[in-house]
Design a protein around this motif. Structure first.
Motif, PDB file in Angstrom:
ATOM      1  N   VAL A  56      -7.261 -11.119 -34.208  1.00  0.00           N
ATOM      2  CA  VAL A  56      -6.862 -10.485 -33.027  1.00  0.00           C
ATOM      3  C   VAL A  56      -6.396 -11.362 -31.889  1.00  0.00           C
ATOM      4  N   ASP A  57      -5.444 -11.022 -30.888  1.00  0.00           N
ATOM      5  CA  ASP A  57      -4.988 -12.193 -29.674  1.00  0.00           C
ATOM      6  C   ASP A  57      -6.069 -12.225 -29.013  1.00  0.00           C
ATOM      7  N   ASP A  58      -6.901 -11.660 -28.175  1.00  0.00           N
ATOM      8  CA  ASP A  58      -8.208 -12.050 -27.504  1.00  0.00           C
ATOM      9  C   ASP A  58      -9.300 -13.085 -27.674  1.00  0.00           C
ATOM     10  N   CYS A  59      -9.027 -13.028 -29.178  1.00  0.00           N
ATOM     11  CA  CYS A  59     -10.810 -13.888 -29.444  1.00  0.00           C
ATOM     12  C   CYS A  59     -10.198 -15.114 -30.612  1.00  0.00           C
ATOM     13  N   THR A  60      -9.974 -15.975 -30.574  1.00  0.00           N
ATOM     14  CA  THR A  60      -9.475 -17.155 -31.740  1.00  0.00           C
ATOM     15  C   THR A  60     -10.525 -18.108 -31.123  1.00  0.00           C
ATOM     16  N   ASP A  61     -10.492 -18.406 -32.455  1.00  0.00           N
ATOM     17  CA  ASP A  61     -11.035 -20.061 -33.231  1.00  0.00           C
ATOM     18  C   ASP A  61     -11.607 -20.879 -32.489  1.00  0.00           C
ATOM     19  N   LYS A  62     -12.622 -21.482 -31.842  1.00  0.00           N
ATOM     20  CA  LYS A  62     -13.180 -22.554 -31.088  1.00  0.00           C
ATOM     21  C   LYS A  62     -12.995 -23.485 -32.633  1.00  0.00           C
ATOM     22  N   THR A 111     -12.975  -5.190 -22.654  1.00  0.00           N
ATOM     23  CA  THR A 111     -12.148  -4.609 -21.854  1.00  0.00           C
ATOM     24  C   THR A 111     -10.613  -4.512 -22.156  1.00  0.00           C
ATOM     25  N   LEU A 112      -9.720  -3.956 -21.459  1.00  0.00           N
ATOM     26  CA  LEU A 112      -8.543  -4.319 -21.479  1.00  0.00           C
ATOM     27  C   LEU A 112      -8.234  -3.364 -19.909  1.00  0.00           C
ATOM     28  N   GLY A 113      -6.377  -3.912 -20.014  1.00  0.00           N
ATOM     29  CA  GLY A 113      -6.389  -4.297 -18.231  1.00  0.00           C
ATOM     30  C   GLY A 113      -5.382  -5.141 -18.586  1.00  0.00           C
ATOM     31  N   LYS A 114      -4.277  -5.374 -17.402  1.00  0.00           N
ATOM     32  CA  LYS A 114      -3.516  -6.129 -16.198  1.00  0.00           C
ATOM     33  C   LYS A 114      -3.989  -7.185 -15.884  1.00  0.00           C
ATOM     34  N   GLU A 115      -4.447  -8.499 -15.956  1.00  0.00           N
ATOM     35  CA  GLU A 115      -5.523  -9.255 -15.517  1.00  0.00           C
ATOM     36  C   GLU A 115      -4.331  -9.534 -14.495  1.00  0.00           C
ATOM     37  N   ARG A 116      -4.881 -10.240 -12.892  1.00  0.00           N
ATOM     38  CA  ARG A 116      -4.369 -11.092 -12.384  1.00  0.00           C
ATOM     39  C   ARG A 116      -3.675 -12.343 -12.687  1.00  0.00           C
ATOM     40  N   ASN A 117      -4.128 -12.862 -13.878  1.00  0.00           N
ATOM     41  CA  ASN A 117      -3.341 -14.542 -14.214  1.00  0.00           C
ATOM     42  C   ASN A 117      -2.062 -13.623 -15.103  1.00  0.00           C
ATOM     43  N   SER A 118      -3.025 -12.781 -16.140  1.00  0.00           N
ATOM     44  CA  SER A 118      -2.237 -12.287 -17.649  1.00  0.00           C
ATOM     45  C   SER A 118      -2.520 -10.979 -17.839  1.00  0.00           C
ATOM     46  N   GLN A 119      -1.050 -10.523 -18.368  1.00  0.00           N
ATOM     47  CA  GLN A 119      -1.155  -9.678 -18.878  1.00  0.00           C
ATOM     48  C   GLN A 119      -1.747  -9.050 -20.442  1.00  0.00           C
ATOM     49  N   ASP A 120      -2.818  -7.976 -20.632  1.00  0.00           N
ATOM     50  CA  ASP A 120      -2.750  -8.080 -22.148  1.00  0.00           C
ATOM     51  C   ASP A 120      -1.523  -7.267 -22.407  1.00  0.00           C
TER      52      ASP A 120
END
Length: 413
Positions: free
Chosen positions: A177-183, A382-391
């Protein structure tokens, strides 16, 4: 001529009389006069009472005006004025979060266990604890001893620390998934964790070096499970409005320690981080004509330690527009499995505001069918358009209006 007949009727009516004696008649007349006098007396008494109340109120107002004038004159002619210094930096930061776009939950502000949670950027302090695994009884014992060196910048309220403990088990590998990456590396799917046990110590008020001494234990059936378990301890500041502040955390991999005997450790607090505990397949569709947003919950994938027929999952979805949270909606409860299928669509009517100011929050809970009041938070997203990046999912929905767009998202805790 009918005049004689009319005269007869008048003479007959004149002869009619009431069948009461004079005593009864005078008694009824006396009672009527008494009731009239009583009503007049009540009316006079109420009028007198109203006048008295108005007079007293005028006197009280006069006294208050005199006292205010006296106090003003005393203050104007007094010597050195009495001043009081207050540290309003905390209030300023709190108001700035409400007035700016940063009031949306970011990496430093999130909601956990149905309560809002803040984190601080600077982490100081250490935590001292002990771990012991009893092989004869297959029991893991964790004791929180003391937290030292905590720093609390606020001067408006005293520090009220407590420790929240979680036993996290690495169950399986999740999808990409794009919003979770492995460390550990890029291009690999992250690990899905599950919470085996959750504890909480008592609250120690007004201390930056609190002593706890709270002991917790749980049954571990096999010694091999310890190699996949991490102990996560979060030091928090208790807030009566359920806005707890995370002061720091410590993660201890039990597989790397020899805990066959009581082992006492002291670790430095580190910056809190979220853990991936599941994945959710969501669909988003925006209807611009009717100003509606459709959120579809298709599947939820979590880690199961054991299959229980009395456990079920449900989701609570809410939409926040222009820093105003709309009424949340719940899905139906579905039996908890490795991949729980919902296939439900919830519709939200949006106010007249730009869609970029809206955010979607999804919380997944586990509940017992027999005990409906008990629930346990699995995770949130949480989904939505953030200030720095857009989902990416949000941008795809904006590009494909009136078409449902499906995408996997990770739920965190």
């Amino acid at each position: 001529m009918d005049y004689p007949a009319n005269e007869r009727l008048l003479s007959t009516a004149g002869d009619l009389r009431m069948p009461f004696s004079d005593t009864v008649k005078y008694s009824i007349l006396g009672i009527s006069v008494a009731l009239l006098l009583l009503a007049l007396g009540i009316l006079v008494w109420q009028a007198f009472r109203c006048c008295t109340t108005i007079t007293r109120q005028d006197a009280v107002n006069r006294d208050l005006l005199c006292s205010v004038e006296k106090s003003r004159t005393r203050r104007s002619y007094s010597g050195a004025p009495c001043t009081r210094m207050e540290n309003v930096s905390t209030e300023v930061r709190r108001l700035s979060r409400c007035l700016s776009g940063a009031s949306y939950p970011t990496s430093e502000s999130r909601q956990v266990d149905g309560e809002e949670q803040d984190t601080i950027k600077k982490v100081d302090g250490t935590i001292r604890f002990s771990i012991y695994y009893d092989q004869l009884q297959s029991q893991l014992v964790v004791t929180v001893l003391q937290v030292e060196g905590l720093l609390w910048p606020s001067q408006t309220c005293s520090l009220q620390p407590f420790v929240k403990l979680r036993l996290m088990w690495a169950g399986s590998v999740g999808v990409e998934v794009d919003d979770c990456t492995d460390k550990e590396g890029e291009g690999t799917a992250p690990i899905l964790w599950t919470v085996l046990q959750e504890w909480r110590t008592r609250i120690v008020k007004g201390s930056c070096n609190p002593l706890f001494g709270d002991q917790f234990s749980c049954i571990m059936q096999e010694d091999k499970e310890l190699h996949h378990i991490n102990l996560k301890m979060e030091v928090r500041h208790f807030d009566k409005f359920s806005r707890h502040t995370v002061l720091g955390e410590v993660r201890v991999p039990l597989g790397q320690l020899n805990i066959s005997y009581p082992l006492e450790l002291q670790e430095d607090l580190k910056t809190p981080q979220k853990d991936l505990v599941g994945e959710v397949l969501l669909t988003l569709k925006f209807l611009p004509t009717s100003q509606r947003l459709e959120v579809g919950l298709l599947k939820v994938r979590t880690v199961l330690t054991e299959i229980c027929s009395d456990r079920a999952l449900y989701a609570r979805i809410s939409v926040q527009c222009n820093q105003h949270k709309l009424r949340y909606q719940k899905t139906s409860a579905v039996a908890h499995s490795l991949v729980t299928v919902f296939n439900e669509v919830l519709m939200f009517s949006l106010p007249e505001c730009p869609l970029e100011q809206c955010k979607i929050s999804v919380s997944v809970y586990e509940t017992h069918i027999t005990r409906k009041l008990s629930k346990n938070l699995i995770g949130q997203l949480t989904l939505g358009k953030e200030r720095n990046s857009q989902d990416k999912h949000w941008s795809l929905m904006m590009c494909s209006v009136r078409q449902p767009i499906a995408k996997w998202h990770g739920i965190l805790i």
